[in-house]
Design an enzyme around this catalytic site. Sequence first.
Site, PDB file in Angstrom:
ATOM      1  CG  HIS A   1      -2.052  -0.988   1.064  1.00  0.00           C
ATOM      2  ND1 HIS A   1      -2.976  -1.186   2.060  1.00  0.00           N
ATOM      3  CD2 HIS A   1      -2.403  -1.821   0.053  1.00  0.00           C
ATOM      4  CE1 HIS A   1      -3.858  -2.096   1.674  1.00  0.00           C
ATOM      5  NE2 HIS A   1      -3.524  -2.504   0.455  1.00  0.00           N
TER       6      HIS A   1
ATOM      7  CD  GLU B   1      -1.995   3.913   3.340  1.00  0.00           C
ATOM      8  OE1 GLU B   1      -3.172   3.976   3.719  1.00  0.00           O
ATOM      9  OE2 GLU B   1      -1.624   3.141   2.438  1.00  0.00           O
TER      10      GLU B   1
ATOM     11  CB  CYS C   1      -5.757  -1.368   5.390  1.00  0.00           C
ATOM     12  SG  CYS C   1      -3.987  -1.773   5.262  1.00  0.00           S
TER      13      CYS C   1
ATOM     14  CB  CYS D   1      -1.327   1.038   6.109  1.00  0.00           C
ATOM     15  SG  CYS D   1      -0.882   0.321   4.508  1.00  0.00           S
TER      16      CYS D   1
END
Length: 146
Positions: free
Chosen positions: A64, A66, A90, A93
């Site tokens: 992801h 992040e 999420c 993350c």
Amino acid sequence: MGIALLSGERSKDPNSQVGACIVSQDNKILSIGYNGFPVGCSDDCISWEREGDFAETKYPYVCHAELNAILNYTGTTIKGSKIYVALFPCNECAKAIIQSGIKEIIYLSDKYADTDSVKVSKKMFDMSNVKYTQYKSRGNKITLEL
């Protein structure tokens, strides 16, 4: 937020181009990231599918935005920084954000607010005093044509 959105344009995911931008307390850019496969994992060999057998979808492979922004940082510390991100983080993350010392999240969309993953993220952020706020547009417009 504009830098986060622009970095998301680099993603090859046909469904979700998510970007993130980490800034210092005085809003200097420290790192950026976007959602994509790990270095060395070819887009030609792994599917971007969202449904099917788990190993045949994108989910076990995608890093992801992040996490990529955190991993891309080459300085000494990002403690006390802020992260601008297109989607609310999420739970995976969220753990990386908390562990890295980021203290504020500014997100554009919370379209997955009703999922268990985001509910857990918010619980962890609340427990660890990480502030999260939705981005408020000032009506600025950025147009790029390359």
